[in-house]
Scaffold this motif. Sequence first.
Motif, PDB file in Angstrom:
ATOM      1  N   VAL A 281      33.494  27.831  39.939  1.00 50.55           N
ATOM      2  CA  VAL A 281      33.598  29.026  40.773  1.00 50.55           C
ATOM      3  C   VAL A 281      35.034  29.505  40.888  1.00 50.55           C
ATOM      4  O   VAL A 281      35.305  30.704  40.938  1.00 50.55           O
ATOM      5  N   GLN A 282      35.978  28.554  40.901  1.00 45.60           N
ATOM      6  CA  GLN A 282      37.384  28.936  41.015  1.00 45.60           C
ATOM      7  C   GLN A 282      37.818  29.809  39.838  1.00 45.60           C
ATOM      8  O   GLN A 282      38.658  30.697  39.984  1.00 45.60           O
ATOM      9  N   LYS A 283      37.229  29.575  38.674  1.00 46.11           N
ATOM     10  CA  LYS A 283      37.557  30.385  37.497  1.00 46.11           C
ATOM     11  C   LYS A 283      37.128  31.832  37.707  1.00 46.11           C
ATOM     12  O   LYS A 283      37.839  32.766  37.327  1.00 46.11           O
ATOM     13  N   ARG A 284      35.950  32.023  38.326  1.00 44.72           N
ATOM     14  CA  ARG A 284      35.489  33.387  38.588  1.00 44.72           C
ATOM     15  C   ARG A 284      36.435  34.099  39.556  1.00 44.72           C
ATOM     16  O   ARG A 284      36.769  35.268  39.374  1.00 44.72           O
ATOM     17  N   LYS A 285      36.857  33.387  40.591  1.00 44.00           N
ATOM     18  CA  LYS A 285      37.801  33.969  41.539  1.00 44.00           C
ATOM     19  C   LYS A 285      39.111  34.322  40.842  1.00 44.00           C
ATOM     20  O   LYS A 285      39.670  35.414  41.021  1.00 44.00           O
ATOM     21  N   PHE A 286      39.594  33.370  40.044  1.00 43.98           N
ATOM     22  CA  PHE A 286      40.879  33.551  39.374  1.00 43.98           C
ATOM     23  C   PHE A 286      40.860  34.748  38.428  1.00 43.98           C
ATOM     24  O   PHE A 286      41.748  35.609  38.479  1.00 43.98           O
ATOM     25  N   PHE A 287      39.838  34.822  37.570  1.00 43.97           N
ATOM     26  CA  PHE A 287      39.807  35.924  36.606  1.00 43.97           C
ATOM     27  C   PHE A 287      39.521  37.258  37.284  1.00 43.97           C
ATOM     28  O   PHE A 287      39.939  38.311  36.783  1.00 43.97           O
ATOM     29  N   GLY A 288      38.831  37.241  38.417  1.00 42.34           N
ATOM     30  CA  GLY A 288      38.640  38.477  39.156  1.00 42.34           C
ATOM     31  C   GLY A 288      39.954  39.018  39.680  1.00 42.34           C
ATOM     32  O   GLY A 288      40.287  40.196  39.484  1.00 42.34           O
TER      33      GLY A 288
END
Length: 550
Positions: A281-288
């Motif tokens: 999930v952190q990857k989704r936040k980061f790339f957003g």
Amino acid sequence: MAGAAPPQNSTTTSANKGVFHKHNLRATLFCLVFVFGAILYGYDGTYFTGILAMKKFKLDFGDRQADGSYTISSAYQSLFASIVQVGEVIGSLSAGFIGDASGRKGAMVACIILVTFGAVLQLILVGSIPLLVVGRAILGIGVGIVSNCTTLYLSELPPAAIRGTMVSSWQLFLAIGQVIGAGVAQGTKDYGTTFSYRFPIALNLLICLIIGLGLLIVPESPRWLLSKDRQEAAFAALRRVHKGNDEIDLDAEVKVILDAKAAEAKESGGESRWGDLFSGVQKRKFFGAFGILVCQQIGGVQFIFSYGTVFFESIGMTDAFLVTMITDIVEVVGVLVSFLLVNRIGRRPLLLWTTVWMAVVLFICGGLGTIPADQRSKSVNSVIAAMIIIYVFVFNLAWGPLAWVVATELAAGKNRTKIMGVATAAFWVSAWAVTFTLPYLYNDEKGSAGLGPMIGFIYGGGTVIAFIFVYYYIPETLGRSLEEINMMMELKVPTRAWSQYQAGVLDENGRPVPIEQHAAETKAGFRGQSDFVEDSNLRVDDDAIKSDSV
């Protein structure tokens, strides 16, 4: 009782209270101190583009031409204007470490020290290119830090009802800084002494002084304090923010934040680690957060901020300084209008529609640029200038303020400071790329592409990429608390389904429970629910909310 029910009720109650309502006034004033950091960023962009066009600056730092005039080469234009972005990248990355260790106020203190030192280096020796370059790089490090800590503070301190406006004020004050910079450059450009460019540089010191005095009265971010398990200090900060507001339950406010922190720790671990940014999930936040800030820049807006005066001068505007100032005023108007639109239209739709119009305007500018410069009439050049001004207005209806709003919202959770540190660094890398390459793409000299206004085709292509990214990756976050956004990320809610999700609670196993079921179980004495989330299959029921928050 479900942990977040009372805050939900409070948020609903205060949803129509604006930034100047007595309950929000203290938060607004505290945020005002931090948002002065945006003035530093905006001011540097426009006063320096004015300096590049000043006769005395060209005489002290330029090269003598065959006709006796002095000009600054594309290489030095690129270096002087873009080196500040190199510093800003370094500052953004270091802000993650500084912010984690010393908080938002500590990061702002570091910014003040660096900007002051950088400005002084530029002032102490006239005509020294090394000192000018080093000084601008150090000043840039300070601005890079402020772009991280200010936006985080603006998103963490105020109530959810005014959070979007507070973070959007970053762009408003950035635009005000640009107007000030353009006005100062307009006022000093005709001086025949070094005062013409040294005074604009020295004004950075006054801005730092104002921020420094303001820091004496503002509280630290309660969310940062809670992330460091400093609950007493967090309560003290919240009491200062909400002083005089009897509708706020501070215990419930803190419980919501701690519950969300505990839920995230259960889902993905409690410790903040750099490696987490690229997994789950952190990857989704980061790339957003990363993507929205990069997309803000690939549309080329930085070339207007960094080279606006030079650009207008090159297409034959008789008073390029005045046109630059008009452009900056239009930018302020655009941000103010965005405040009226965003709560009516939402973040995602406004970003998408303005991207379309930005692309249209840039492609028109590029099309007019295909006419050779010696064949373009004055009216055609005026249309090109008008397209740039329209672009700035449309950009600031959404992308200017909302990119920062969305980035800080999507970065919610334990890795917030790290995500925003890297995302802000990516923003500055993108800004540097535009600023560094523009002279080589635009200018008509040996070693340059000589595109002129045809660069509209390049940046228009960037806006098309931005549209695709927003459509497939950026959810609608309007009206959500940071804890809600974090939980919806953890639940992997589809991007285009966010606006339909309605309020619910989690049971003790972390599964969504309909409000009606929760209310019935609460009346029967069941107390298993522990947190507040969003789910597309849940329906809000006012009676259930009331019964839950009694």
